[in-house]
Every structure is written in C-alpha cells, then in structure tokens.
Design a protein around this motif. Structure first.
Motif, mmCIF file in Angstrom:
data_model
loop_
_atom_site.group_PDB
_atom_site.id
_atom_site.type_symbol
_atom_site.label_atom_id
_atom_site.label_comp_id
_atom_site.label_asym_id
_atom_site.label_seq_id
_atom_site.Cartn_x
_atom_site.Cartn_y
_atom_site.Cartn_z
ATOM 1 N N VAL A 52 -11.857 12.344 -12.386
ATOM 2 C CA VAL A 52 -10.583 12.968 -12.028
ATOM 3 C C VAL A 52 -9.649 11.959 -11.359
ATOM 4 O O VAL A 52 -8.448 11.913 -11.633
ATOM 5 C CB VAL A 52 -10.831 14.177 -11.101
ATOM 6 N N HIS A 53 -10.226 11.105 -10.517
ATOM 7 C CA HIS A 53 -9.402 10.127 -9.787
ATOM 8 C C HIS A 53 -9.062 8.912 -10.633
ATOM 9 O O HIS A 53 -8.045 8.268 -10.418
ATOM 10 C CB HIS A 53 -10.152 9.622 -8.556
ATOM 11 N N VAL A 83 -5.321 9.685 -3.696
ATOM 12 C CA VAL A 83 -6.063 10.776 -4.334
ATOM 13 C C VAL A 83 -7.231 11.258 -3.484
ATOM 14 O O VAL A 83 -7.859 12.259 -3.815
ATOM 15 C CB VAL A 83 -6.591 10.421 -5.752
ATOM 16 N N ALA A 84 -7.487 10.572 -2.395
ATOM 17 C CA ALA A 84 -8.678 10.877 -1.592
ATOM 18 C C ALA A 84 -8.717 12.337 -1.163
ATOM 19 O O ALA A 84 -9.766 12.957 -1.131
ATOM 20 C CB ALA A 84 -8.731 9.977 -0.371
ATOM 21 N N LEU A 88 0.834 -1.200 0.000
ATOM 22 C CA LEU A 88 0.000 0.000 0.000
ATOM 23 C C LEU A 88 0.868 1.248 0.000
ATOM 24 O O LEU A 88 0.611 2.204 -0.720
ATOM 25 C CB LEU A 88 -0.900 0.016 1.236
ATOM 26 N N THR A 89 1.892 1.219 0.833
ATOM 27 C CA THR A 89 2.771 2.387 0.961
ATOM 28 C C THR A 89 3.474 2.680 -0.359
ATOM 29 O O THR A 89 3.598 3.840 -0.755
ATOM 30 C CB THR A 89 3.809 2.134 2.063
ATOM 31 N N ILE A 90 3.920 1.618 -1.028
ATOM 32 C CA ILE A 90 4.615 1.803 -2.307
ATOM 33 C C ILE A 90 3.689 2.493 -3.306
ATOM 34 O O ILE A 90 4.043 3.513 -3.907
ATOM 35 C CB ILE A 90 5.061 0.442 -2.884
ATOM 36 N N VAL A 91 2.484 1.925 -3.462
ATOM 37 C CA VAL A 91 1.541 2.498 -4.428
ATOM 38 C C VAL A 91 1.178 3.926 -4.013
ATOM 39 O O VAL A 91 1.193 4.848 -4.824
ATOM 40 C CB VAL A 91 0.272 1.634 -4.529
ATOM 41 N N TRP A 92 0.885 4.073 -2.725
ATOM 42 C CA TRP A 92 0.460 5.379 -2.213
ATOM 43 C C TRP A 92 1.495 6.445 -2.559
ATOM 44 O O TRP A 92 1.158 7.504 -3.065
ATOM 45 C CB TRP A 92 0.264 5.281 -0.703
#
Ligand SMILES: Nc1ncnc2c1ncn2[C@@H]1O[C@H](COP(=O)(O)OP(=O)(O)OP(=O)(O)O)[C@@H](O)[C@H]1O
Ligand SMILES: [Mg+2]
Lengths: 298, 252
Positions: A218-219, A292-293, A187-191
């Motif tokens: 947009v997201h 993107v949240a 998750l951290t990598i993608v984030w």
C-alpha cells in the motif's frame, strides 16, 4: 517471484500516480533541486577551500631563509645538524633556482607574473618538516633556528596552517549545518507532496487494505514517488551546479588568480556527485515514508 | 469444525453523543462450508459483525476466531493475510470509481503478488461468473448499482477465499439478478467456500436454503438455527487457513 511482481505493481502504480499530476511533480522536483543546489554549492566551496589549503604548504611547517653569502658547505652542515634532531622528520635544501621554478609552477606556469624577479634575489632556504606536522614543535624549532647565525629569517607556516585549519573547520561546520537545514527543507517538500497524493488516493488505500494488501504494497507507490522526486531533484541540482560552475570558473580564476593558481578550481568528484544524488534519494524515501506512516492502519 | 467463532463479542462505536452498542455479547459458531444467513433489521449490527471478521474494527470484549485463530491477537502485519482468506462484498461496494470493472477486480489479485497474465485471466473469469463483460472500459462510477454490486462480488471471489462475506449482496438487484447472484453464491459454497450473507431482503430470507440462520436485533443475537455452546476456549494451535505470511510483503 511474488515479490518481483508486487514490486512491479508498486512501481507502476507509483509512476502512474506521478503522471496523474505532472505539474505538482514538476514543482516538487524543481523545489527539491533548488534546495539540493544550495547544498551542492556549499559542498563545492568547501571541497575547493580544502584543496587550496592542502596545496598551500600545510605540510611545510618551517622555512628557514639563509643569509646571503652562506656557503654551500655551511648550508649542508646546518641541514645535517637539523636532521639529527629527534623532532625533525626531513630537511630539504631549496636553492634559488629551485625556488624560482616552484614559484613559476605555483602560479600556474605563468612566467609573466614573475617578470623582473631574478633567481639571485631569492635566498637559499631550508624546508624543515616536523614530525607529525606538529604546530607546537614547529614553533619551538622556529625560535631555535632564529638564534642560528646563518639564518636570516624563519617562517613557521605552522601558524598559518593552524589558522587555515580552523577556518576550514568553521567552513565544515557551516556546511554540515547547512546540509541539515537543506535536508530538512527537502524532507518537508517531499512530505507535503506525498501527503497530498495520499489524501487524493485515500479511497484506494482503504480498498487495498481491505482486499489484503500488505503495508509495503500500500505504501510502496508513494515511496517510489518520493524516491523518484529525490533522485531527479538531486540529479537536476548536480547538473545545474556543473553548468553553473563551468560558467563562473573563468571569472573566478581571473579574479583570484594567485589563490587558485595553486590547484585550480575543481568540480565535485564523481563520488561526491553520486553521494549528493544518493542523499537526495534517501531524503525522498524518508520524506515519503513519513507522509504515509500514519496510514499503517486502514 | 467451526471456521468462524464469536465468543461473548461486544462492540460499541464512540462519538460525541456517547457510545452506541452495536453488538452485545454475541456468541455463535459457523461450520466450515456452511451457507449462513445473518438477518435483522436495519441498525441491528450486521455490517459491524462482518467488519469485525475482517479485523477492520476491534471488539471491546470477547474473542473472534477464524479457523481457530483469535484474529484480534494477530500481529498487525498478519492482518493482510487474514483478509486474503476472507473475501468481502461491502454494502457500499468500495470500488475505485474511475477504474474499469477488470481493474477493480485485478486489484484484489495484484496484492497477492500474482503475475500480470494470471491476474488478467482470473479477473476475466471472475467477471464472467457474475455475468459482466470483462472487456468493458466503463469506469465503475458509470455502472448501474446492480453492475457495481456484481463487480464487488467478482472482486471478493477472485482471490478464491476460504470465507466469503457478503453485506446485502442483493440490495441493488432486480429479482431475476438477485436469484442469479444467490445461485452463484450457492455454487461458490458448494465448491467448499464458507459463505455468510448479511441481509434484510425478504426474497433472500424466505427463498434461500441456508444451512445456518442467525438473527440480530439491536446488537443481540436473538436466533441461531445451529446454536452450540461457544466458550472462550484457548485458541487451537493448528490453523486451518494458511494464515502464515506468504512473502509478498518485503517491497520498498
Ligand atoms: N462508524 C460508525 N460510527 C458510529 N456508529 C456506527 C458506525 N457504524 C455503525 N454504527 C451504528 O452501529 C449500529 C449497527 O450498525 P450496522 O451498520 O452494523 O447495522 P446493520 O445491521 O448493518 O444495518 P443496515 O441493515 O442498515 O446496513 C447502528 O446503530 C449504527 O448507527
Ligand atoms: Mg449494514
């Protein structure tokens, strides 16, 4: 139709965004793959441990070895008496010849391992399956059997099975813990990669919002990016795992012939592989959505 | 029938140096199909007023109604649909610097979920209307100020909005182009689109036949050629604009 077109623009934009920074993408996918490889390895060890444990008599809780010279009639009589007992599900007589055959079979059909062992040396035995594989029932039955005159020795595999079961349980917990950790790392990598992409394209995000792009429009491109990273990363991990496993298998099989002979080492099933890739894809989507949240409001 | 109403709208920007009141108790109503001019010196609050109509800023007090709907009571997910009905030319253009004029205009059409062929065709038409070459591949950052301005106008018009807001649309144009753009905006208005121009360009103020003139000074409305009593009446139940979501949202 509108949705389809919107999806097309979103996907195209996501892929174009990835192509704009190929090195970053490659790094992200590679790191993701390494993490997933770790998870895949844990899964592989666990699934093999389970299949070995399954093979090694977990469902043969009590074996009674009969004294030498016990007649066939006496054996049959004892077997009949045992099968009358309410806690007994099934009794099986294993003759010396059958025992020998099983041993050969269990060792992967390699008779050389048994050179010098003669059929007559193996005693006749009774395999008693306790109802529901209950370990406590098996233990009581074992001590009752020891009092039988014709019985020389009793092995309650239940004890062994229980220990194997608890070992498996520990292994399972480790696997789940590791999966959680690896999931978090993924998750951290993608984030963080998506975060960078969002920052680089913040002007575009603002413009899309001002001309009436919905939040998902947009997201979307960023989620596509996360999805691709997760899926490719996990697929690469499964591929590496497959070839790595192929390379290591002969070595392991030689070293631990006895332990593995029973079932042989297996790779993950297609379903398990698909689950791993699906897990990677889900992590990619989750990670990018989180990134993107904060940009919901433009 | 008023398409745009402000009722007692006050808006301030907060920062470390305190609060700046950009709009102070502003009330007015612009009729559907009007050609409205919003004038006032620099810093009067013109751009702020337009941002409020796009719901990209929120008022501290007061209500803003577009087609009878209080836009600051809209759900967040409905705001995109409001913006599709309100085309805007921003003072700083807000173009993608690396994209060509056509790509910039296409962006506003793609969000509508239109097919690529139609996007292409409408983007071309829009660019031709502002006298730009639709086939140029030059990125927006390589265009002159006036050309960028025209791309911005083309983008605002592309989606055929019910209201067109233009913040200093002639700010970077020479007199000839200014007149042409104003003629274009008047043609757009004649087609039924309500146009509102914020400007302090004397050429525009003195030579445009506007149907409605509003003047701001330090955040207060000091002149309104078409003043009507605007009260904070309850919002009408029948919106004029199709503000209900057109299903384009459910992607990803
Ligand atoms: N983002 C912001 N943060 C803080 N203050 C702002 C912000 N935007 C505008 N202001 C202030 O609000 C007031 C009104 O600004 P606005 O941009 O609306 O004026 P304007 O009439 O458009 O001026 P101009 O003709 O120069 O474009 C000014 O005093 C300005 O300094
Ligand atoms: Mg301004």
């Amino acid at each position: 139709m509108r949705q389809l077109y919107a999806m097309r623009y979103v996907t195209a934009r996501g892929l174009r965004g990835m192509a704009q920074a190929p090195l970053v993408q490659l790094l992200a996918i590679a790191t993701f793959a390494v993490c997933m490889l770790l998870l895949g390895t844990i899964m592989l060890v666990w699934s093999n441990a389970r299949s070995i444990a399954d093979h090694w008599g977990v469902d043969v809780p009590v074996t009674a070895y009969l004294a030498e010279g016990t007649s066939e009639a006496a054996t049959a009589d004892l077997a009949a008496r045992l099968s009358e007992l309410p806690q007994v599900e099934q009794v099986e007589i294993v003759t010396p010849a059958q025992a020998q055959a099983r041993l050969v079979d269990g060792l992967g059909g390699d008779e050389r391992l048994l050179e010098g062992i003669e059929a007559e040396l193996l005693p006749t035995s009774l395999e008693i399956h306790v109802r529901g594989g209950d370990v406590a029932l098996a233990d009581t039955l074992a001590s009752e059997l020891r009092a039988e005159p014709d019985v020389e020795d009793v092995v309650a595999a239940g004890q062994w099975a229980a220990r194997a079961q608890s070992l498996l349980e520990t292994l399972r917990r480790i696997a789940i813990g590791a999966a959680a950790l690896v999931g978090f790392a993924c998750l951290t990598i993608v984030w963080s990669t998506i975060r960078l992409a969002v920052y680089a394209r913040r002007a575009e995000i603002q413009i899309l919002r001002l001309v009436g792009g919905t939040a998902s429009f947009v997201h979307g491109p960023f989620v596509v990016e996360g999805l691709v990273q997760g899926t490719l990363g996990a697929a690469a991990a499964v591929t590496m795992l497959y070839f790595g496993f192929d390379a290591v298998r002969p070595l392991l099989t030689d070293a631990f012939a006895l332990a593995f002979a029973a079932g042989g080492l297996r790779f993950l099933s297609p379903i398990e592989c698909a689950a791993l890739v699906g897990f990677g894809a889900a992590l990619g989507v989750l990670g990018s959505r989180a990134a993107v949240a904060r940009y919901v409001e433009g | 029938m008023a398409i745009l109403e402000f009722a007692g709208v006050t808006m301030s920007y907060g920062n470390r140096g305190g609060r700046v009141t950009a709009l102070d108790e502003v009330s007015f109503a612009v009729a559907e199909g009007a050609f409205a001019l919003l004038t006032g010196p620099s810093g009067a609050g013109k751009s702020t007023l337009l941002k409020l109509v796009l719901a990209s800023e929120r008022p501290d007090r007061g209500t803003i109604r577009v087609a009878g709907r209080d836009i600051h009571r809209l759900r967040k997910s409905s705001i995109p649909y409001l913006r599709r009905n309100v085309g805007a030319v921003f003072q700083d253009f807000k173009l993608l610097p690396d994209a060509s004029p056509r790509e910039n205009v296409a962006l506003a059409l793609q969000v509508l979920g239109i097919g690529p062929a139609e996007v292409e065709q409408r983007a071309r038409k829009s660019l031709l209307e502002v006298e730009l070459d639709p086939d140029t591949r030059r990125p927006a950052r390589c265009l002159s100020g006036g050309e960028q301005q025209r791309v911005a106008i083309a983008r605002a018009l592309a989606g055929d909005p019910a209201i067109l807001l233009a913040d200093e649309p002639t700010g970077n144009l020479d007199p000839r182009l200014s007149r042409e753009i104003l003629e274009l905006l008047q043609r757009v208005c004649a087609r039924g689109t309500t146009v509102m121009i914020a400007t302090h360009d004397p050429l525009v103020i003195d030579h445009v036949a506007a149907s409605h003139r509003l003047e701001l000074a330090r955040g207060r409305l000091v002149a309104d050629s078409d003043a009507v009593a605007v009260v904070a009446e309850p919002e009408t139940s029948e919106p004029l604009l199709p503000l209900q979501p057109i299903a384009v949202g459910a992607v990803a």
